[in-house]
Motif scaffolding. Structure first.
Motif, short mmCIF file in Angstrom:
data_model
loop_
_atom_site.label_atom_id
_atom_site.label_comp_id
_atom_site.label_asym_id
_atom_site.label_seq_id
_atom_site.Cartn_x
_atom_site.Cartn_y
_atom_site.Cartn_z
N LEU A 1 2.07 2.37 -8.37
CA LEU A 1 1.01 1.37 -8.32
C LEU A 1 1.57 0.00 -7.97
CD1 LEU A 1 -1.17 2.48 -11.36
CD2 LEU A 1 -1.70 2.76 -8.93
N TYR A 2 2.74 -0.32 -8.47
CA TYR A 2 3.39 -1.58 -8.10
C TYR A 2 3.63 -1.61 -6.59
CZ TYR A 2 7.02 -5.11 -7.52
OH TYR A 2 7.76 -6.19 -7.09
N LYS B 1 2.12 -3.49 -1.13
CA LYS B 1 1.78 -3.13 0.25
C LYS B 1 0.36 -3.54 0.62
CE LYS B 1 5.31 0.30 1.14
NZ LYS B 1 6.26 -0.47 0.32
N ILE B 2 -0.57 -3.48 -0.31
CA ILE B 2 -1.91 -4.01 -0.04
C ILE B 2 -1.83 -5.50 0.26
CG2 ILE B 2 -4.14 -4.56 -1.11
CD1 ILE B 2 -4.05 -1.80 -2.43
N ALA B 3 -1.03 -6.22 -0.52
CA ALA B 3 -0.85 -7.65 -0.27
C ALA B 3 -0.27 -7.90 1.12
CB ALA B 3 0.05 -8.26 -1.34
N VAL C 1 -4.00 -8.95 8.21
CA VAL C 1 -5.38 -9.13 8.70
C VAL C 1 -6.00 -10.44 8.21
CG1 VAL C 1 -5.78 -6.66 8.98
CG2 VAL C 1 -6.31 -7.75 6.78
N LYS C 2 -5.12 -11.35 7.69
CA LYS C 2 -5.50 -12.71 7.32
C LYS C 2 -6.56 -12.76 6.22
CE LYS C 2 -4.29 -14.73 11.83
NZ LYS C 2 -3.12 -13.87 11.89
N LEU D 1 -7.44 -11.53 -0.84
CA LEU D 1 -7.00 -10.19 -1.25
C LEU D 1 -5.49 -10.17 -1.43
CD1 LEU D 1 -7.96 -7.25 -1.75
CD2 LEU D 1 -7.42 -6.79 0.65
N CYS D 2 -4.77 -10.79 -0.53
CA CYS D 2 -3.31 -10.85 -0.62
C CYS D 2 -2.89 -11.49 -1.94
CB CYS D 2 -2.75 -11.64 0.56
SG CYS D 2 -0.97 -11.89 0.49
N ASN D 3 -3.46 -12.61 -2.27
CA ASN D 3 -3.08 -13.32 -3.50
C ASN D 3 -3.43 -12.52 -4.75
OD1 ASN D 3 -2.15 -15.49 -1.99
ND2 ASN D 3 -4.09 -16.60 -2.09
N GLU D 4 -4.56 -11.82 -4.73
CA GLU D 4 -4.97 -11.01 -5.88
C GLU D 4 -3.96 -9.90 -6.15
OE1 GLU D 4 -7.00 -8.92 -8.94
OE2 GLU D 4 -6.98 -11.02 -8.27
#
Length: 407
Positions: A218-219, A224-226, A232-233, A237-240
């Motif tokens: 999960l980490y 990787k989601i970030a 995709v700018k 979402l990146c920061n979350e």
């Protein structure tokens, strides 16, 4: 024909196409596009979640990008229908190790195609919500869980009893529902059955543990989601997900890390202490960038290293040995150990592990003409376990071989 040539020739035998009559009725939930199964022939003829990730690793190495992408589309379809990827298309009441996000990132890295992120990123976020809310514990870390109803758990208790050659007299006095739920939670881990969740009076008390492999995966998914959100700018979402990953890493270091050795273990939040069993799951923090401590990674390797490869668990003397246990070498554990060893700079150990795995597979292939699900690290042959006969397998066995061949 050498083993690499055999794998290249036989990937196609694992591909199922629902448009073909012979494949149309394999799935409990109908799958709209082609997908792969772990076995070309044999018992595993359905779509399995985490098996497929390691298959994809090999498919990408061998240039079968479209097949790997279609496998991810099956996972996306399940997330849209269920909110998670199930254990298998016919086993839908629980998930498996959540490698979907890592699979997306692998495909993106292979193709450099932003459309991969655009197609799958939202589904990855939906899956993460399942783990955030349905598999959270009181300590703030995640656990494997059970989606079976109480009626189903009660009805299958006798099956659970048979999985390990019979429960002890003390275990038979426990609540049948809780026992069944604990076993199905272990099944969700993919490591069914293993010794990691042993507590006094119950050897398989998985529902009182936060698991090192799950939280490491999960980490990695959060990281990787970030990264993909940044591509995709989508800064919000990146920061979350950066925030989530930092929080998880802090908790893992606080609760799962042995202060003396630096090794990470499963954490029993009921007893507020780490497990005493060392397994290959302790390599996951090194594979996913949670730790870069070379000394502790080497200790794990030295304790699990045997003549013919990496044992999933330590030898424990006159103990009961289970499916995911000593002396068995399971391909997914090998891959993550290899990546972890390289990450921390233990290149000699990584090279030794690679050589052991490949030579063990090659020798058995030369003798049998097949690949197998797992291998014996002490005898060097096909594993024999107490639960079921080891099947012939392409899947992760071939996928990990192809990765090691090229990396």
């Amino acid at each position: 024909m050498n083993l690499h040539e055999y794998i290249l020739k036989n990937w196609k035998r694992t591909i199922r196409n629902p448009k073909d009559a012979k494949d149309a009725n394999l799935s409990f939930l109908k799958i709209p596009n082609q997908y792969t199964t772990p076995c070309a022939d044999g018992i595993f003829q359905n779509f399995y979640y985490w098996d497929t990730y390691f298959t994809n690793v090999g498919l990408l190495e061998d240039g079968l990008v479209d097949v790997a992408r279609d496998n991810l589309r099956v996972m996306k379809m399940f997330i849209a229908r269920l909110g998670y990827v199930p254990n298998a298309d016919h086993l839908i009441f629980g998930s498996q190790p959540p490698f979907f996000t890592r699979g997306i990132f692998d495909l993106y890295q292979k193709t450099k195609d932003v459309s991969v992120i655009e197609e799958f990123l939202n589904s990855a976020c939906v899956e993460m919500e399942f783990w955030k809310f349905d598999r959270i514990t009181s300590c703030g870390l995640n656990q494997w869980g059970c989606g079976w109803t109480k009626v189903k758990c009660d009805a299958t208790w006798s099956y659970v009893n048979e999985r390990v050659g019979g429960l002890t007299e003390q275990e038979k006095k426990l609540d049948k529902i809780k026992v069944s739920q604990s076993f199905y939670a272990i099944a969700e881990s993919g490591w069914d059955i293993n010794v990691r969740y042993r507590r006094k009076g119950f050897r398989f008390d998985s529902l009182n543990f936060a698991s090192i492999d799950l939280n490491s995966i999960l980490y990695d998914a959060e990281i990787k989601i970030a990264e993909m959100a940044k591509v995709v700018k989508n800064d919000e979402l990146c920061n979350e997900f950066v925030r989530r990953s930092n929080q998880r890493k802090e908790l893992m270091n606080k609760l799962m890390k042995d202060k003396k050795s630096g090794i990470y273990y499963d954490y029993c939040f009921k007893d507020k202490k780490i497990s005493r069993f060392l397994t290959g799951a302790s390599f996951y923090p090194y594979a996913f960038g949670i730790s870069s401590d070379k000394k502790s990674a080497k200790e794990i390797f030295d304790r699990l290293d045997f003549k013919y490869g990496l044992s999933t668990c330590e030898y424990r003397g006159e103990d009961q040995y289970l499916q995911w246990d000593y002396p068995h070498m399971w391909p997914p554990v090998v891959l993550l150990a290899y990546i972890g060893l390289k990450n921390v700079g233990l290149l000699d150990e990584a090279s030794k592990l690679k050589k052991q795995y490949m030579e063990t597979l090659e020798r058995n292939f030369n003798e049998t003409g097949k690949l197998w699900e797992k291998y014996d690290t002490v005898k060097g042959n096909i594993s024999k376990t107490v639960e079921y006969e080891t099947p012939e397998m392409m899947g992760w066995t071939a996928g990990v071989y192809e990765y090691l061949l090229n990396n």
